[in-house]
Design a protein around this motif. Structure first.
Motif, PDB file in Angstrom:
ATOM      1  N   ILE A 188      -1.909 -41.862 -18.922  1.00 44.91           N
ATOM      2  CA  ILE A 188      -0.663 -42.657 -19.035  1.00 44.91           C
ATOM      3  C   ILE A 188      -0.398 -43.506 -17.800  1.00 44.91           C
ATOM      4  O   ILE A 188       0.649 -44.134 -17.694  1.00 44.91           O
ATOM      5  CB  ILE A 188       0.568 -41.766 -19.347  1.00 44.91           C
ATOM      6  N   ASP A 209      -1.309 -46.710 -15.210  1.00 44.47           N
ATOM      7  CA  ASP A 209      -1.897 -48.047 -15.295  1.00 44.47           C
ATOM      8  C   ASP A 209      -2.953 -48.150 -14.193  1.00 44.47           C
ATOM      9  O   ASP A 209      -2.613 -48.247 -13.005  1.00 44.47           O
ATOM     10  CB  ASP A 209      -0.787 -49.091 -15.097  1.00 44.47           C
ATOM     11  N   TYR A 246       9.407 -44.388 -15.372  1.00 47.77           N
ATOM     12  CA  TYR A 246       9.429 -44.265 -16.831  1.00 47.77           C
ATOM     13  C   TYR A 246       8.280 -45.013 -17.470  1.00 47.77           C
ATOM     14  O   TYR A 246       7.516 -45.713 -16.792  1.00 47.77           O
ATOM     15  CB  TYR A 246      10.776 -44.749 -17.364  1.00 47.77           C
ATOM     16  N   ARG A 247       8.175 -44.846 -18.794  1.00 51.94           N
ATOM     17  CA  ARG A 247       7.242 -45.634 -19.605  1.00 51.94           C
ATOM     18  C   ARG A 247       8.111 -46.486 -20.515  1.00 51.94           C
ATOM     19  O   ARG A 247       8.728 -45.958 -21.437  1.00 51.94           O
ATOM     20  CB  ARG A 247       6.333 -44.712 -20.409  1.00 51.94           C
ATOM     21  N   SER A 295       2.968 -51.996 -21.035  1.00 60.77           N
ATOM     22  CA  SER A 295       4.314 -51.457 -20.823  1.00 60.77           C
ATOM     23  C   SER A 295       4.508 -50.093 -21.484  1.00 60.77           C
ATOM     24  O   SER A 295       5.605 -49.563 -21.524  1.00 60.77           O
ATOM     25  CB  SER A 295       5.373 -52.450 -21.317  1.00 60.77           C
ATOM     26  N   HIS A 296       3.416 -49.521 -22.017  1.00 62.73           N
ATOM     27  CA  HIS A 296       3.481 -48.134 -22.502  1.00 62.73           C
ATOM     28  C   HIS A 296       3.041 -47.172 -21.401  1.00 62.73           C
ATOM     29  O   HIS A 296       3.011 -45.960 -21.614  1.00 62.73           O
ATOM     30  CB  HIS A 296       2.576 -47.947 -23.729  1.00 62.73           C
ATOM     31  N   LEU A 297       2.704 -47.721 -20.238  1.00 62.25           N
ATOM     32  CA  LEU A 297       2.199 -46.887 -19.134  1.00 62.25           C
ATOM     33  C   LEU A 297       3.289 -46.677 -18.076  1.00 62.25           C
ATOM     34  O   LEU A 297       4.334 -47.340 -18.096  1.00 62.25           O
ATOM     35  CB  LEU A 297       0.962 -47.554 -18.530  1.00 62.25           C
ATOM     36  N   VAL A 298       3.037 -45.755 -17.143  1.00 56.47           N
ATOM     37  CA  VAL A 298       4.044 -45.366 -16.147  1.00 56.47           C
ATOM     38  C   VAL A 298       4.378 -46.526 -15.208  1.00 56.47           C
ATOM     39  O   VAL A 298       3.480 -47.186 -14.681  1.00 56.47           O
ATOM     40  CB  VAL A 298       3.529 -44.169 -15.304  1.00 56.47           C
ATOM     41  N   ARG A 299       5.682 -46.747 -15.033  1.00 55.90           N
ATOM     42  CA  ARG A 299       6.150 -47.690 -14.016  1.00 55.90           C
ATOM     43  C   ARG A 299       7.078 -46.942 -13.073  1.00 55.90           C
ATOM     44  O   ARG A 299       7.869 -46.115 -13.503  1.00 55.90           O
ATOM     45  CB  ARG A 299       6.904 -48.854 -14.660  1.00 55.90           C
TER      46      ARG A 299
END
Ligand code: ACO
Length: 331
Positions: free
Chosen positions: A149, A151, A197-198, A216-220
């Motif tokens: 999860i 990037d 968040y994701r 944008s489905h990955l951890v930021r």
């Protein structure tokens, strides 16, 4: 002495075989350096799971080890509580896959979603279920495949995380037992959710081609903000666990903190009045394995005999949500 309801009777860990060092980032085109990562985080290497090394696979390896050390068979487990931010499938819970894998046919099984604090949340739930009389024996697991999860093109997050699982067996105490869970504490602040968040890929914004392209489905993560909150909330969690157990920092034989970053660990220990000689650090070898970090570390310190029967251990965690939690146990 505070009477205890439940105690940890066995610990285990399950780790992928592949070691990925800081220098290995060059091979996947990530512009970073061993010096930058070590100075900012203390991380030197982490484990990265192969495709077949799923969250359930790592959880099962950790669970079998914990069950064997506790002398508990799969048929004796009343509940499986599995903390993960990286379930193998979105439905059903990874805990039921683990139940099937272990053949724990009598057990109820469910996942806990509280990010890095999730395993301590699970421990607290297990103790509560034992206190209520609902169960006698729980398997509490933290299992994370963070590599799935993150990037891998974002150098500010991909260098921080690793994969792995840790597990414990929690059982009802016999009368007069000195070992046990002395205190627990849990807290959350959802107003700060967007700092770690994701953004997309859940039910509010189901997966699309655009989401995958934008990653944008990955951890930021807002690293600096997260750092400040982690230090503040882990310090609060340490204070609360000590207060509830009627102990001081000097009474703690070993602090086993969530392994996110060496500088966060040092600040938490300083606040609690615990010298670094009494703090266990393995973030250098495993990176941040989210909710698996504390049970992996607990298994190592028991195996290495850094702590043993009669030792008082404090565990403190902080993670996405934000969530934070702590527990003090006597082995
Ligand atoms: N390699 C080299 N340079 C990098 C890297 C990298 N891997 N990542 C970022 N940089 C650069 C940035 O681009 C920036 O460059 P610039 O000044 O030219 O723009 C510079 O380094 C400084 O970046 P910062 O983000 O300000 O660095 P900081 O000192 O804050 O360290 C870090 C970043 C390590 C992420 C820190 O903020 C941190 O540890 N935060 C907490 C993160 C954490 O532990 N999260 C998990 C806790 S909760 C949980 O476990 C889920």
């Amino acid at each position: 002495m505070i009477p205890t309801i439940a105690r940890i009777t066995g610990t285990g860990r399950g780790l992928p075989a592949r070691i990925f060092t800081n220098d290995d980032f060059a091979s996947i085109g990530v512009e970073t350096s061993d010096e930058w990562i070590v100075e900012r985080t203390g991380i030197r290497e982490r484990r990265i799971a192969a495709e077949s090394e799923t969250t359930c696979w790592m959880a099962a390896a950790a669970s079998r080890s914990a069950m064997s050390k506790a002398g508990v068979t799969s048929g004796e487990i009343d509940v499986i509580i599995l903390s993960t931010a990286t379930p193998d499938r979105l439905l059903p819970a990874t805990a039921v896959d683990l139940q099937a894998e272990l053949g724990a046919t009598r057990a109820a099984a469910f996942d806990v979603s509280a990010a890095c604090s999730g395993w301590l949340y699970g421990l607290t739930i297990a103790e509560g279920m034992i206190a209520s009389g609902a169960i006698d024996t729980a398997l509490v697991v933290g299992a994370e495949k963070m590599s799935a999860i993150i990037d891998w093109t974002d150098r500010s997050t991909c260098v921080l995380f690793g994969d792995g699982a840790g597990a414990v067996i929690v059982q009802r105490n016999k009368a007069g037992e000195k070992a046990g869970i002395l205190s627990t504490f849990m807290r959350s602040d959802g107003c700060l959710a967007d700092l770690l968040y994701r953004p997309h890929g859940g039910a509010a914004h189901p997966m699309t081609k655009e989401i995958v392209e934008n990653r944008s489905h990955l951890v930021r993560m807002a690293g600096r903000e997260v750092f400040k909150h982690a230090v503040r909330e882990m310090s609060e969690a340490a204070d609360r666990a000590l207060d509830s157990a009627k102990l001081r920092g000097a009474d703690i034989d070993l602090l086993v903190p969530h392994q996110a970053n060496k500088r966060i660990i040092e600040a938490t220990a300083k606040h609690a009045g615990i010298p670094m000689s009494k703090v266990y650090v393995n973030v250098d070898r495993f990176g941040n394995t989210s909710s698996a970090s504390i049970p992996i570390a607990l298994d190592e310190v028991i195996e290495k005999k850094i702590v043993g029967p009669g030792s008082t251990v404090m565990m403190v965690a902080f993670g996405a949500g934000f969530t934070w939690a702590s527990a003090i146990i006597r082995l």
